[in-house]
Design a protein around this motif. Structure first.
Motif, PDB file in Angstrom:
ATOM      1  N   ASP A 179      34.164  45.260  41.055  1.00  0.00           N
ATOM      2  CA  ASP A 179      34.236  46.577  41.708  1.00  0.00           C
ATOM      3  C   ASP A 179      33.392  46.606  42.982  1.00  0.00           C
ATOM      4  O   ASP A 179      33.681  47.361  43.903  1.00  0.00           O
ATOM      5  N   THR A 180      32.322  45.823  42.988  1.00  0.00           N
ATOM      6  CA  THR A 180      31.322  45.967  44.059  1.00  0.00           C
ATOM      7  C   THR A 180      31.190  44.725  44.945  1.00  0.00           C
ATOM      8  O   THR A 180      30.310  44.672  45.802  1.00  0.00           O
ATOM      9  N   CYS A 181      32.039  43.729  44.672  1.00  0.00           N
ATOM     10  CA  CYS A 181      32.016  42.499  45.482  1.00  0.00           C
ATOM     11  C   CYS A 181      33.450  42.191  45.925  1.00  0.00           C
ATOM     12  O   CYS A 181      34.400  42.590  45.261  1.00  0.00           O
ATOM     13  N   ARG A 182      33.584  41.443  47.007  1.00  0.00           N
ATOM     14  CA  ARG A 182      34.887  40.832  47.302  1.00  0.00           C
ATOM     15  C   ARG A 182      34.785  39.351  46.944  1.00  0.00           C
ATOM     16  O   ARG A 182      33.882  38.667  47.409  1.00  0.00           O
ATOM     17  N   PHE A 183      35.716  38.935  46.091  1.00  0.00           N
ATOM     18  CA  PHE A 183      35.770  37.544  45.644  1.00  0.00           C
ATOM     19  C   PHE A 183      37.127  36.970  46.052  1.00  0.00           C
ATOM     20  O   PHE A 183      38.161  37.548  45.698  1.00  0.00           O
ATOM     21  N   TRP A 184      37.121  35.867  46.790  1.00  0.00           N
ATOM     22  CA  TRP A 184      38.388  35.181  47.108  1.00  0.00           C
ATOM     23  C   TRP A 184      38.352  33.794  46.488  1.00  0.00           C
ATOM     24  O   TRP A 184      37.338  33.085  46.590  1.00  0.00           O
ATOM     25  N   ASP A 185      39.472  33.393  45.887  1.00  0.00           N
ATOM     26  CA  ASP A 185      39.565  32.026  45.392  1.00  0.00           C
ATOM     27  C   ASP A 185      39.373  31.081  46.579  1.00  0.00           C
ATOM     28  O   ASP A 185      40.013  31.242  47.623  1.00  0.00           O
ATOM     29  N   SER A 186      38.477  30.101  46.406  1.00  0.00           N
ATOM     30  CA  SER A 186      38.113  29.221  47.530  1.00  0.00           C
ATOM     31  C   SER A 186      39.312  28.455  48.088  1.00  0.00           C
ATOM     32  O   SER A 186      39.380  28.206  49.289  1.00  0.00           O
ATOM     33  N   LYS A 187      40.240  28.066  47.193  1.00  0.00           N
ATOM     34  CA  LYS A 187      41.362  27.235  47.667  1.00  0.00           C
ATOM     35  C   LYS A 187      42.525  28.086  48.160  1.00  0.00           C
ATOM     36  O   LYS A 187      43.006  27.904  49.267  1.00  0.00           O
ATOM     37  N   THR A 188      42.951  29.052  47.307  1.00  0.00           N
ATOM     38  CA  THR A 188      44.177  29.804  47.634  1.00  0.00           C
ATOM     39  C   THR A 188      43.873  31.067  48.450  1.00  0.00           C
ATOM     40  O   THR A 188      44.780  31.687  48.994  1.00  0.00           O
ATOM     41  N   HIS A 189      42.591  31.470  48.486  1.00  0.00           N
ATOM     42  CA  HIS A 189      42.147  32.723  49.127  1.00  0.00           C
ATOM     43  C   HIS A 189      42.702  33.972  48.445  1.00  0.00           C
ATOM     44  O   HIS A 189      42.661  35.074  49.001  1.00  0.00           O
ATOM     45  N   LYS A 190      43.233  33.799  47.230  1.00  0.00           N
ATOM     46  CA  LYS A 190      43.713  34.959  46.464  1.00  0.00           C
ATOM     47  C   LYS A 190      42.550  35.912  46.197  1.00  0.00           C
ATOM     48  O   LYS A 190      41.441  35.488  45.868  1.00  0.00           O
ATOM     49  N   LYS A 191      42.815  37.220  46.366  1.00  0.00           N
ATOM     50  CA  LYS A 191      41.782  38.235  46.129  1.00  0.00           C
ATOM     51  C   LYS A 191      41.614  38.443  44.623  1.00  0.00           C
ATOM     52  O   LYS A 191      42.599  38.717  43.928  1.00  0.00           O
ATOM     53  N   LEU A 192      40.367  38.339  44.159  1.00  0.00           N
ATOM     54  CA  LEU A 192      40.082  38.460  42.727  1.00  0.00           C
ATOM     55  C   LEU A 192      39.118  39.613  42.491  1.00  0.00           C
ATOM     56  O   LEU A 192      38.121  39.463  41.784  1.00  0.00           O
ATOM     57  N   ASP A 193      39.391  40.764  43.082  1.00  0.00           N
ATOM     58  CA  ASP A 193      38.447  41.889  43.021  1.00  0.00           C
ATOM     59  C   ASP A 193      39.193  43.209  43.201  1.00  0.00           C
ATOM     60  O   ASP A 193      40.417  43.242  43.218  1.00  0.00           O
ATOM     61  N   LYS A 194      38.418  44.264  43.393  1.00  0.00           N
ATOM     62  CA  LYS A 194      38.970  45.622  43.437  1.00  0.00           C
ATOM     63  C   LYS A 194      39.909  45.871  44.620  1.00  0.00           C
ATOM     64  O   LYS A 194      40.658  46.848  44.619  1.00  0.00           O
ATOM     65  N   ASP A 195      39.920  44.993  45.622  1.00  0.00           N
ATOM     66  CA  ASP A 195      40.899  45.147  46.705  1.00  0.00           C
ATOM     67  C   ASP A 195      42.327  45.128  46.161  1.00  0.00           C
ATOM     68  O   ASP A 195      43.223  45.731  46.750  1.00  0.00           O
ATOM     69  N   ARG A 196      42.548  44.484  45.026  1.00  0.00           N
ATOM     70  CA  ARG A 196      43.897  44.470  44.438  1.00  0.00           C
ATOM     71  C   ARG A 196      44.304  45.888  44.033  1.00  0.00           C
ATOM     72  O   ARG A 196      45.475  46.247  44.112  1.00  0.00           O
ATOM     73  N   PHE A 197      43.320  46.689  43.600  1.00  0.00           N
ATOM     74  CA  PHE A 197      43.559  48.099  43.272  1.00  0.00           C
ATOM     75  C   PHE A 197      43.625  48.933  44.562  1.00  0.00           C
ATOM     76  O   PHE A 197      44.567  49.702  44.755  1.00  0.00           O
ATOM     77  N   ARG A 198      42.632  48.742  45.450  1.00  0.00           N
ATOM     78  CA  ARG A 198      42.595  49.535  46.690  1.00  0.00           C
ATOM     79  C   ARG A 198      43.890  49.383  47.480  1.00  0.00           C
ATOM     80  O   ARG A 198      44.413  50.336  48.016  1.00  0.00           O
ATOM     81  N   GLN A 199      44.401  48.141  47.528  1.00  0.00           N
ATOM     82  CA  GLN A 199      45.551  47.843  48.396  1.00  0.00           C
ATOM     83  C   GLN A 199      46.866  47.714  47.636  1.00  0.00           C
ATOM     84  O   GLN A 199      47.859  47.255  48.210  1.00  0.00           O
ATOM     85  N   ASP A 200      46.868  48.126  46.357  1.00  0.00           N
ATOM     86  CA  ASP A 200      48.082  48.043  45.522  1.00  0.00           C
ATOM     87  C   ASP A 200      48.711  46.651  45.542  1.00  0.00           C
ATOM     88  O   ASP A 200      49.919  46.502  45.755  1.00  0.00           O
ATOM     89  N   LEU A 201      47.882  45.631  45.309  1.00  0.00           N
ATOM     90  CA  LEU A 201      48.386  44.256  45.364  1.00  0.00           C
ATOM     91  C   LEU A 201      48.947  43.776  44.026  1.00  0.00           C
ATOM     92  O   LEU A 201      49.531  42.694  43.956  1.00  0.00           O
TER      93      LEU A 201
END
Ligand code: TMP
Length: 236
Positions: A197-219
């Motif tokens: 909820d309070t961090c942005r985490f991206w997978d190092s290889k694929t750069h897939k978002k693994l955090d609340k941005d998926r909710f914020r941006q309807d991903l």
């Protein structure tokens, strides 16, 4: 430790007083909001994940000599923490451009900074957590210069520890928000949570978002991203 009285209910957590005035119980909820509460939803299982992830990361920080409010995990969604006076500052560290930084300065996401940035927001929902600088914080009597210096030092040290920790689990720590509290003795310690909820985490290889941005941006696949982060963190 037993809950005695509800002290405060926020957007993602409830805080209870206990029979010990030095201790509080924090309960993590599945409710999710974004854009200062304008977007509302639920992320099933989020409370359990954020509790476990926060407690795990706080213990890692403690081992590296960062004082935190964490005392004990007492259930899937609850932890006992030290009773501190929260300093109403959201302290944001960024390693890579994203979110409001990209929007405010008109740059794409994903620019890796040579050195991390820090910024402060005044924690006040009615005002929409406005960005402030150190002089504003002093003028508003939010913290003393010594306390601000201490907070900055701790925040950058926490960034160094977490960045290398997440590197090992193949996650880039893009940015995150911290909150600090003051003990009765006047010590500044890390409080609140450290979670997807309070961090942005991206997978190092694929750069897939693994955090609340998926909710914020309807991903989509929000629950899966939270679960993925928990399994990478708790395993390591
Ligand atoms: P931002 O790019 O929207 O300013 O967010 C920076 C970081 O702070 C990001 O990791 C998400 C986190 N954050 C919170 O934890 N709470 C908030 O209310 C906001 C706006 C951001």
């Amino acid at each position: 430790m037993k809950k005695v009285r509800k002290l405060y209910e926020g957007k993602a957590k409830i805080v209870y007083e206990t029979e010990n005035q030095n201790c509080l119980i924090v309960e993590y909820k599945d409710e999710a909001t974004a854009f200062n509460g304008a977007k509302k939803g639920k992320i099933t299982g989020k409370g359990v994940i954020n509790n476990r992830v926060t407690n795990h990361l706080m213990q890692i920080l403690e081992k590296e000599n960062i004082s935190t409010h964490f005392i004990k995990e007492i259930s899937e969604r609850e932890a006992v923490v030290k009773n501190v006076k929260i300093i109403p500052l959201e302290v944001i560290i960024r390693n890579i451009s994203a979110g409001s930084f990209s929007k405010r300065y008109g740059v794409k996401e994903g620019i890796i900074f040579d050195s991390p940035t820090i910024e402060f927001s005044y924690k006040n929902d009615n005002l929409g957590d406005p960005l402030i600088n150190e002089y504003h914080a002093l003028a508003l009597n939010i913290a003393s210069q010594d306390e601000i210096d201490r907070i900055k030092n701790m925040a950058f040290k926490i960034n160094d520890i977490l960045k290398s920790y997440f590197k090992r689990v193949e996650v880039d720590l893009v940015d995150f928000k911290l909150e600090f509290g003051k003990t009765l003795a006047g010590e500044i310690i890390l409080a609140d949570e450290i979670s997807p909820d309070t961090c942005r985490f991206w997978d190092s290889k694929t750069h897939k978002k693994l955090d609340k941005d998926r909710f914020r941006q309807d991903l989509g696949n929000v629950e899966e991203a939270y679960a993925e982060m928990m399994s990478r963190i708790i395993k390591n």
